[in-house]
Write a protein that holds these residues in place. Structure first.
Motif, PDB file in Angstrom:
ATOM      1  N   ARG A 198       5.874   7.362   9.653  1.00  0.00           N
ATOM      2  CA  ARG A 198       4.730   8.229   9.339  1.00  0.00           C
ATOM      3  C   ARG A 198       4.241   8.002   7.914  1.00  0.00           C
ATOM      4  O   ARG A 198       3.070   8.140   7.618  1.00  0.00           O
ATOM      5  N   ARG A 199       5.178   7.700   7.035  1.00  0.00           N
ATOM      6  CA  ARG A 199       4.812   7.495   5.624  1.00  0.00           C
ATOM      7  C   ARG A 199       5.349   6.151   5.152  1.00  0.00           C
ATOM      8  O   ARG A 199       6.417   5.714   5.595  1.00  0.00           O
ATOM      9  N   SER A 200       4.621   5.569   4.211  1.00  0.00           N
ATOM     10  CA  SER A 200       5.056   4.283   3.679  1.00  0.00           C
ATOM     11  C   SER A 200       6.019   4.492   2.512  1.00  0.00           C
ATOM     12  O   SER A 200       5.947   5.494   1.806  1.00  0.00           O
ATOM     13  N   GLN A 201       6.906   3.519   2.322  1.00  0.00           N
ATOM     14  CA  GLN A 201       7.753   3.532   1.118  1.00  0.00           C
ATOM     15  C   GLN A 201       6.907   3.340  -0.131  1.00  0.00           C
ATOM     16  O   GLN A 201       7.258   3.786  -1.205  1.00  0.00           O
ATOM     17  N   ALA A 202       5.807   2.614   0.020  1.00  0.00           N
ATOM     18  CA  ALA A 202       5.005   2.235  -1.149  1.00  0.00           C
ATOM     19  C   ALA A 202       3.524   2.353  -0.810  1.00  0.00           C
ATOM     20  O   ALA A 202       2.829   1.353  -0.631  1.00  0.00           O
ATOM     21  N   PRO A 203       3.015   3.593  -0.697  1.00  0.00           N
ATOM     22  CA  PRO A 203       1.642   3.769  -0.202  1.00  0.00           C
ATOM     23  C   PRO A 203       0.581   3.236  -1.150  1.00  0.00           C
ATOM     24  O   PRO A 203       0.778   3.222  -2.363  1.00  0.00           O
ATOM     25  N   ILE A 204      -0.523   2.804  -0.550  1.00  0.00           N
ATOM     26  CA  ILE A 204      -1.699   2.398  -1.332  1.00  0.00           C
ATOM     27  C   ILE A 204      -2.918   3.026  -0.669  1.00  0.00           C
ATOM     28  O   ILE A 204      -3.071   2.945   0.562  1.00  0.00           O
ATOM     29  N   GLU A 205      -3.753   3.648  -1.474  1.00  0.00           N
ATOM     30  CA  GLU A 205      -4.999   4.196  -0.939  1.00  0.00           C
ATOM     31  C   GLU A 205      -6.142   3.719  -1.817  1.00  0.00           C
ATOM     32  O   GLU A 205      -6.170   4.030  -3.003  1.00  0.00           O
ATOM     33  N   GLU A 263     -12.189   2.663   1.132  1.00  0.00           N
ATOM     34  CA  GLU A 263     -11.650   2.162   2.415  1.00  0.00           C
ATOM     35  C   GLU A 263     -11.594   3.324   3.402  1.00  0.00           C
ATOM     36  O   GLU A 263     -11.315   4.467   3.013  1.00  0.00           O
ATOM     37  N   VAL A 264     -11.805   3.033   4.683  1.00  0.00           N
ATOM     38  CA  VAL A 264     -11.830   4.131   5.661  1.00  0.00           C
ATOM     39  C   VAL A 264     -10.450   4.747   5.895  1.00  0.00           C
ATOM     40  O   VAL A 264     -10.333   5.929   6.202  1.00  0.00           O
ATOM     41  N   VAL A 265      -9.436   3.943   5.771  1.00  0.00           N
ATOM     42  CA  VAL A 265      -8.063   4.476   5.934  1.00  0.00           C
ATOM     43  C   VAL A 265      -7.175   3.903   4.830  1.00  0.00           C
ATOM     44  O   VAL A 265      -7.528   2.904   4.185  1.00  0.00           O
ATOM     45  N   SER A 266      -6.011   4.526   4.651  1.00  0.00           N
ATOM     46  CA  SER A 266      -5.050   3.990   3.674  1.00  0.00           C
ATOM     47  C   SER A 266      -4.475   2.688   4.224  1.00  0.00           C
ATOM     48  O   SER A 266      -4.573   2.407   5.427  1.00  0.00           O
ATOM     49  N   ASN A 267      -3.824   1.940   3.365  1.00  0.00           N
ATOM     50  CA  ASN A 267      -3.249   0.666   3.822  1.00  0.00           C
ATOM     51  C   ASN A 267      -2.176   0.897   4.888  1.00  0.00           C
ATOM     52  O   ASN A 267      -2.040   0.122   5.831  1.00  0.00           O
ATOM     53  N   HIS A 268      -1.430   1.985   4.722  1.00  0.00           N
ATOM     54  CA  HIS A 268      -0.388   2.274   5.717  1.00  0.00           C
ATOM     55  C   HIS A 268      -1.002   2.662   7.060  1.00  0.00           C
ATOM     56  O   HIS A 268      -0.514   2.230   8.119  1.00  0.00           O
TER      57      HIS A 268
END
Ligand SMILES: O=P(O)(O)OC[C@H]1O[C@H](O)[C@H](O)[C@@H](O)[C@@H]1O
Length: 575
Positions: free
Chosen positions: A420-427, A431-436
């Motif tokens: 559900r969540r990334s270890q290393a999120p990028i937003e 962009e329409v959605v986050s990288n995760h």
């Protein structure tokens, strides 16, 4: 046993018939339209979801698989494992890797699955040693190198089960915020292959003064590991002298004598484990815990053990097989291999941090269940289906590689693992959605593309030119399961490990083979020894004047030719 087990297993014959007469007639696209079935075909454990709605199975299939498990004494086999009975019959050994991650007071369990007290005491004594030792090294003061410098780098030497699991966990936690903060300023390398190139790579940028070498080998006789250990001993001794070994080298093994003979004092620098821990099931022993605690600290690794233990407890205590996740995974493994005829499967984690998970599970599964006889040495219950070929790669990378075959070529049952969540999120703004979310869009899309596919009619309705319709058709009906968890932290890494270890055990229990020995690796080792002797002999006797001695007659013509050609390329000229 094999034939009698089959004869007495009513569920086995019923499943065969069911697969042929009923399941062959239904398509996953249709099964997925059944909301009630979808709601029933999932199991949860805390934040972990296991969805098996995309298995080619109906409620009837599931009932028969549960019956199969019961007819094959699955509950009793699991109990024997936990109680420490010698279920590894050919080696007369218990199989107790579950004790490696059990709390010290775990004797409160019901007696059918009560772990042996002595094993728990042994485990916790070694864990306390590892906690102390890793703390001392990491402090940079209490255990330093021979010249007084902190030992910031670790090379873990080991192969097979003494390497693959620790490397998988190392990689899985490398980008976990907590683990990576704890690893600041430290490096961990693995040296597995006897190829000298691997030595070169492992040592790149390292300096003997600040390096600690951990030699990991259950037997302490494995040729590759021992040559690599001697190579690094030489690296240390030639830079720092003989006395440096006690500060720069430690061992993880069951073989005290061999450790001592190698020149490591077992009192000071040896972490034990026991013959009841199989190599490929040893990540939670000192095999993984020593190098990983040095890198990430013992507290992080304690959580890893807790995660594995959560699954062990669920596996041992949840007697409704429909809710027991590792049992379900194993039952569908058997279903896909033995009844639907799929001899390959893919492990597809949608996390780059799990890049070494598939190679580890390859060993866990293929060395365990790739057997030619049943547990008593008789013919296999299902000679065609035991030992499934496992492979895998993180998504989305795999999508741009082998998924083509999975969508339109062979049917390869798959496990999708997502978070559900990334270890290393990028937003990124804009962009329409986050990288995760972008990554996870694929995690949700691919199982449906495999299961539902795309028909000719749909393609024609979309206006696809008729000559391309066949090329663009997706047959669908390709099974998969989806595992979804919160975040890949130490606890979840432990849970994933235990889930897949138990999947293999369940399959082995149903197939009635010994998942815990590995005689099939021996012959190659014996032949390599013979070749080594011949090589040593030839290197001694080959001189320019004498020329190359030809291979001994004991080799067949092909091996003789190849050996001659290895020593003298001219000998193969003209062939
Ligand atoms: O830990 P070791 O004794 O060095 O063994 C290392 C590996 O080699 C053997 O050949 C087995 O195939 C593996 O199961 C084992 O993990």
């Amino acid at each position: 046993m094999a034939s009698s087990a089959r004869a007495s297993s009513k569920a086995w014959s019923k499943l065969k018939k069911h697969a042929m007469e009923e399941i062959s007639e239904v398509h996953l696209a249709e099964l997925l339209r059944d909301e009630r079935r979808c709601a029933a075909f999932r199991a949860t454990l805390g934040d972990l979801v296991y969805d098996y709605a995309r298995q080619r199975a109906t409620p009837e299939t599931l009932s028969l698989l549960v019956q199969l498990a019961d007819e094959h004494g699955l509950a009793q086999k699991i109990e024997k494992m936990f109680r420490g009975e010698p279920i590894n019959l050919t080696e007369d050994r218990a199989v107790l890797h579950v004790a490696l991650r059990a709390p010290r007071d775990e004797t409160v369990w019901p007696k059918q699955v009560r772990l042996p007290e002595t094993a728990l005491a042994q485990v916790h004594a070694v864990l306390a040693d590892i906690e102390r030792f890793s703390g001392r090294v990491r402090s940079g003061r209490d255990w330093t190198g021979a010249t007084g410098k902190p030992l910031t780098d670790v090379v873990s030497i080991g192969i097979g089960g003494s390497y693959l699991g620790p490397e998988f966990v190392y990689e899985a936690l490398r980008t976990d915020p907590r683990a990576s903060a704890a690893a600041k300023g430290r490096r961990l390398r693995f040296l597995a292959n006897v190829d000298p190139i691997d030595v070169h790579r492992a040592l790149e940028g390292l300096c003997p003064e600040t390096t600690l070498v951990v030699v990991v080998s259950k037997t302490f006789t494995t040729a590759e590991t021992m040559l690599n250990a001697r190579t690094l001993k030489h690296w240390i001794v030639s830079a720092l002298g003989d006395a440096a070994v006690s500060k720069h080298m430690v061992a993880v093994s069951t073989n005290t004598e061999a450790v001592s003979a190698f020149g490591i004092d077992p009192q000071q620098g040896m972490f034990r484990f026991w013959d009841w821990v199989g190599g490929r099931f040893s990540v939670c022993s000192a095999v993984g815990l020593v190098p990983l605690s040095l890198q990430y600290g013992f507290d992080v690794m304690r959580e890893f053990l807790q995660g594995a233990h959560e699954i062990d407890k669920h596996f041992a205590m949840e007697r409704d097989w429909r809710k027991n996740i590792p049992v379900l995974m194993g039952l569908f493994g058997v279903w896909n291999a033995s009844f639907l005829g799929h001899d390959t499967r893919a492990l597809l984690p949608y996390s780059q941090a799990l890049l070494r998970f598939a190679p580890h599970i390859q060993q866990v599964d293929m060395e365990s269940n790739g057997k030619g006889v049943d547990i008593h040495g008789g013919p296999l219950l299902d000679p065609n289906a035991t030992g499934v070929v496992n492979f895998g790669e993180p998504g989305t990378n795999g999508q741009h590689s082998f998924y083509q075959l999975m969508h339109q070529g062979r049917v390869v049952p798959a496990d999708f693992i997502g978070f559900r969540r990334s270890q290393a999120p990028i937003e990124l703004e804009g962009e329409v959605v986050s990288n995760h979310d972008e990554l996870m869009s694929n995690f949700f899309a691919q199982p449906d593309a495999l299961a539902i596919g795309k028909t000719r009619e749909e393609l024609l309705a979309e206006g696809v030119p008729p000559e391309l319709v066949n090329h663009k058709t997706f047959p669908g009906n390709r099974p998969s399961s989806s595992l979804l968890c919160d975040c890949l932290d130490a606890r979840t890494v432990g849970r994933l490990l235990a889930l897949y270890e138990h999947r293999t055990a369940v399959e082995g229990f149903i197939w009635n083979l010994n998942s815990f020995d590995q005689w099939g690796v021996e012959l190659g080792k014996i032949l390599a020894k013979r070749v080594r002797n011949e090589m040593a002999q030839r290197r001694k006797t080959t001189t320019k004047e004498q020329g190359v001695r030809t291979s001994a007659a004991e080799w067949n013509a092909s091996t003789r030719f190849l050996l001659d050609s290895y020593f003298d390329p001219m000998s193969s000229a003209g062939h």
